[in-house]
Design a protein around this motif. Structure first.
Motif, PDB file in Angstrom:
ATOM      1  N   ALA A 118      45.083  38.078  30.304  1.00  0.00           N
ATOM      2  CA  ALA A 118      43.830  37.326  30.305  1.00  0.00           C
ATOM      3  C   ALA A 118      43.115  37.436  28.972  1.00  0.00           C
ATOM      4  N   GLN A 124      44.780  35.143  26.476  1.00  0.00           N
ATOM      5  CA  GLN A 124      44.413  33.739  26.700  1.00  0.00           C
ATOM      6  C   GLN A 124      42.990  33.477  26.230  1.00  0.00           C
ATOM      7  N   HIS A 184      43.172  29.092  39.385  1.00  0.00           N
ATOM      8  CA  HIS A 184      43.018  29.252  37.932  1.00  0.00           C
ATOM      9  C   HIS A 184      41.871  28.436  37.352  1.00  0.00           C
ATOM     10  N   GLU A 225      39.162  30.154  35.347  1.00  0.00           N
ATOM     11  CA  GLU A 225      39.525  30.979  34.209  1.00  0.00           C
ATOM     12  C   GLU A 225      39.072  30.303  32.921  1.00  0.00           C
ATOM     13  N   SER A 250      34.113  27.801  34.231  1.00  0.00           N
ATOM     14  CA  SER A 250      33.913  29.244  34.074  1.00  0.00           C
ATOM     15  C   SER A 250      32.426  29.554  33.937  1.00  0.00           C
TER      16      SER A 250
END
Length: 924
Positions: free
Chosen positions: A550, A553, A725, A728, A745
């Motif tokens: 994470a 990313q 997802h 995210e 997010s």
């Protein structure tokens, strides 16, 4: 006792001669001596004892010598329990107790006694307490009798539990269930029995006669015995049949206090008989197939018409199965010469009178019990009788078992004890019996297998010596609490092995009824803990790998977006350095830099929102009204081909959140919905109060008072594998350059930081619905604040600037100087406090960064508020976990990056103009 009091020489006591006794004492003595209730008076500092006739038996051998003696000379053994109570009374506080347990030596030996009493303080003429008056009753026999009765009830219930038939005990005229055994529950079903009456437990029995039978047995004291009595329970289509007895239970005085219920269900036998009766019209067809034994007999009589023999004329196959013999055509005298006479008498009476008979009896020649129905058939002169019978040997055996229960109880107890001993020996868990004084009286062999200690070593040392020193205190405290509450408990501690190691043991401990001992079961957790540690290590490794993925990313996405922004800033600054740059181009490049900084700040805000680290500015507002206000902007963003539908609750839906972040979250969800519909469809926005946040992801449902804001579109939907997802950072299903992947997010971070949640539901091809949940609050009572206009001239106002970053500090002081302020720059909190210690009155306001080495800006502001409560503080921060978690503590906050206008406006807002005017007047 009146005569003894009058004849007693009171001059030898602290009371003195009777003619000098105070009126209050004389009155109490007269009242006491004329009462039939046990009473005594304790008078004076030595509490001299005077008592009546009914109190004398309580003294035992100490009567009559106790008269006129100090109370605790008569009762030295109760000074500890009673002395404190009497001290309270002499302090003016009456005392009443329903049960005081004392150990007395009144008859030359210690005996347990119980008393109910009240101590009443008696004031003298000056108002001080000079004595006490006691009315008491000894309840020892009652307490011991109740204790014995309770023990007896437990023993009886243990016996009744082993009875093969169903058993219940009812108490009082209302027939309240006091006990049922497992067999009763099997027959009647699981219900709430104990403490409830029959009518409440079995409402379906109304009209079936059972209530009335119970009332009759209780009223008359006559037992009731039933055979094959039909009963219909709730939820059942047909009747059941019971053989049972209602036996009255009598008290010590012979009066009926309850009813004992015991019996068996005989539904199967009754149904068999009913089947036989129903099939009589087709007798011959069914005769060969029925399970009930059936035969036709011909009875032979003597000259006195007494039956002496009978012949089996016909019999069905069940006859042979029931009796074990095929005797068709034979006389009983041939194959069973010892058959009891009562069988001949019964069949002979039926053959002569034609009256049917129904009997249950034993045939010793066959070794069985039979339920027999006999009726005359054919020509009376033929003396023939049809006999139908069932083997009820098993039922009779069960009845006999019930009757013989008391006789066989001791044998069963021995058997249960042997089974328990076998469990004790073979159990892998460590079993022990111990007392609260610290010693074990029995340990199972598993102790030696697990710890290595011998049984002799374990029983000869206090069990505390085997515990780890750090665990001894909590363990003994847990045992003490169990001794007080009488409830089982569970805990873990470390126990020493014989080779010096420690083993972690999980204990389950339960008190025994005697109150002095307890049973402990210990399980070795060594292997289980090792497996837990291995599992935890594996899970931590997995979480670390996921975290690094994470982080990679996130950092990649941030670097990409910030490189784009820095490219614009770098290009604009390079162009600004070119000579002879026209004014219009210079303004264009400066504007590009300003716009890019704003986009960078927005990107940072979205990152902080997702991380739940932004410093929100919550205020109470109506979510429904806010949605209506922003709906026009949503329509503009969505385009003309998207139809906007709003459904707002009639009642206000107030929330306490950052309104700016709330609007941003709505816009982010609306833009996401617009893109999913490709600019054509229906967007529905709803606002409603709800009482529950449903289960979301791995979190359970939450009950409370919430506001649900829903955004529903008719777009293409989200694939199931992408649902997990979408929140995210930088995750997006859009093309390159069509989105940052931070919009949803931001929604997620805002919801979490505001104490709420966000839920998404989607169906491919049908659309998606996002629901934002926020805690609902009461309406706000404070008026809205209006920001002042920017301050364009500082007029010499003095600002203490606290900033550890040289570039930011230089910019801040230069900016304030340009605006007409006087500045003093401190590089940290310690230097700022030193400046204030020199002369705090020269400063009008403190402008401090939040994140600094050493003392942070929040702590500095608190210290300034403590030392100089009238000196205002303005804080500045781009990010602080302290602000994100706890807010600004009431201090004004300037978000980085900030403009000159924002700095000017907040300085004007926080500055104390009265203080500035006072200082200016002093200078002039």
């Amino acid at each position: 006792m009146g005569a003894r009091v009058r004849a007693f020489d009171w001059t030898t006591t602290s009371l003195g001669p009777q003619e000098r006794w105070p009126p209050s004492l004389l009155t109490l003595v007269r009242v006491m001596l004329n009462s039939r209730q046990p009473m005594f008076i304790a008078w004076g500092a030595d509490r001299t004892l005077i008592y009546n006739d009914t109190y004398a038996p309580m003294l035992g051998e100490r009567h009559p010598a106790a008269l006129g003696r100090p109370f605790f000379e008569t009762w030295p053994e109760v000074r500890g329990e009673v002395g404190a109570l009497m001290d309270r009374v002499y302090a003016g506080d009456p005392v009443h107790m329903n049960d005081l347990a004392l150990t007395l030596h009144r008859n030359g030996y210690p005996e347990e006694t119980h008393f109910a009493f009240s101590y009443t303080p008696v004031p003298g003429d000056d108002g001080t307490i000079t004595g006490l008056f006691c009315a008491c009753t000894e309840t020892t026999r009652q307490v011991l009798a109740e204790r014995q009765a309770a023990s007896e009830r437990q023993r009886q219930q243990a016996l009744l539990q082993q009875v093969p038939g169903f058993v219940a005990v009812l108490r009082g005229p209302g027939h309240v269930f006091e006990y049922v055994n497992d067999a009763y529950v099997t027959v009647a079903g699981r219900r709430d029995y104990i403490g409830r009456n029959v009518r409440a437990v079995f409402p379906e029995l109304a009209g079936q006669g059972f209530y009335e039978l119970l009332d009759h047995v209780y009223a008359t004291g006559e037992p009731f015995v039933a055979q094959a009595l039909p009963i219909r329970l709730v939820g059942e289509d047909g009747d059941r049949y019971l053989d049972f007895i209602y036996q009255p239970i009598r008290g010590a005085a012979g009066d009926v206090t309850g009813i004992f219920v015991g019996g068996y269900e005989v539904s199967e036998q009754i149904r068999s008989r009913a089947a036989l009766a129903e099939s009589e019209s087709r007798y011959r067809t069914l005769f060969e197939s029925i399970d009930v034994g059936c035969c036709i007999i011909e009875v032979r009589f003597d000259d006195a018409d007494r039956a002496i023999d009978f012949q089996i004329v016909e019999a069905n196959p069940a006859y042979e199965r029931q009796t074990g013999a095929n005797v068709v055509g034979r006389w009983v005298s041939d194959f069973a010469p010892d058959l009891e006479q009562h069988w001949f008498d019964t069949y002979g009476r039926v053959a002569l009178t034609g009256e049917p008979a129904h009997i249950e009896n034993r045939a010793d020649v066959f070794g069985r019990w039979f339920d027999v129905r006999a009726l005359r058939v054919g020509d009376p002169a033929a003396r023939r009788v049809a006999v139908l019978f069932s083997d009820i040997s098993e039922r009779k055996r069960m009845e006999q078992t019930l009757q013989d229960l008391n006789a066989t109880l001791e044998q069963q107890v021995h058997q249960r004890t042997a089974e328990r001993d076998q469990l004790w020996i073979l159990s892998e868990d460590m079993l022990a019996r111990a007392n609260y004084d610290g010693m074990m009286s029995a340990v199972s062999p598993a102790w030696t297998r697990v710890l290595g200690w011998s049984e002799a070593e374990l029983l000869s040392r206090p069990y505390g010596t085997f515990m780890h020193p750090d665990d001894m205190g909590p363990t003994l405290a847990a045992l003490a609490r169990m001794g007080e509450t009488r409830q089982p408990t569970r805990f873990e501690n470390r126990i020493a092995t014989d080779d010096g190691r420690w083993k972690l043991i999980e204990w389950t401990v339960a008190p025994e009824p005697d109150g002095a001992n307890f049973i402990a079961v210990g399980r070795d957790l060594t292997l289980a803990k090792a497996r837990e540690a291995e599992l935890a290590s594996a899970q931590e490794a997995l979480r670390q790998a996921q975290k690094m993925e994470a982080v990679g990313q996130l950092t990649g996405g941030v670097a990409h977006d910030f490189n784009n922004l820095l490219t614009v800033i770098k290009s604009s600054t390079d162009l600004l350095k070119r000579p002879n740059l026209p004014e219009d181009r210079r303004e264009r490049y400066v504007g590009a830099i300003s716009d890019t900084v704003a986009r960078a700040a927005k990107l940072t805000g979205q990152l902080l929102a997702f991380a739940r680290r932004q410093a929100l500015k919550p205020e109470v507002f109506d979510a429904g009204r806010s949605v209506l206000t922003i709906s026009d902007m949503v329509g503009t963003l969505s385009g003309s081909r998207v139809r906007i539908v709003t459904n707002i609750a009639d009642e206000p839906c107030f929330v306490d959140a950052d309104p700016s972040q709330f609007d941003t979250a709505l816009v982010n969800m609306a833009v996401n919905a617009r893109d999913a519909m490709e600019g054509d469809g229906t967007l529905t926005i709803t606002v409603n109060p709800v009482a529950t946040i449903p289960s979301i992801r791995t979190y359970p449902a939450v009950s409370g008072d919430f506001v649900a804001v829903g955004i529903e579109d008719t777009g293409s939907g989200i694939a199931p594998e992408q649902i997990e997802h979408i929140f995210e950072p930088f995750f997006t299903t859009k093309g390159v350059g069509q989105g940052t992947g931070l919009g949803l997010s931001q929604v997620f971070g805002f919801a979490k930081q505001s104490g709420g949640e966000v839920r998404v539901q989607s169906t491919i091809g049908q659309g998606t619905m996002f629901v934002l949940y926020l805690p609902r609050v009461e309406a706000a009572t404070r008026p809205p604040q209006v920001d002042p206009e920017p301050l364009v001239d500082g007029h010499g106002m003095c600002v203490l600037v606290v900033e550890d970053n040289p570039d930011v500090g230089t910019f801040a002081t230069q900016t304030l100087t340009e605006l007409g302020y006087v500045t003093v720059w401190a590089i940290d909190a310690e230097e700022a406090l030193a400046e204030l210690t020199k002369d705090a009155d020269r400063f009008d306001v403190v402008f401090s960064d939040v994140v600094m080495p050493g003392m942070n800006g929040i702590d500095l502001a608190h210290e300034i508020r403590r030392r100089h409560h009238d000196l205002p503080v303005l804080l500045a921060s781009g990010y602080s976990h302290v602000l994100a978690q706890n807010g600004t503590y009431g201090f004004e906050l300037l978000h980085k990056p900030y403009s000159v206008e924002q700095l000017s406006r907040l300085l004007r807002k926080v500055a104390s103009w009265e203080r500035r005017k006072r200082i200016l007047s002093e200078l002039t």
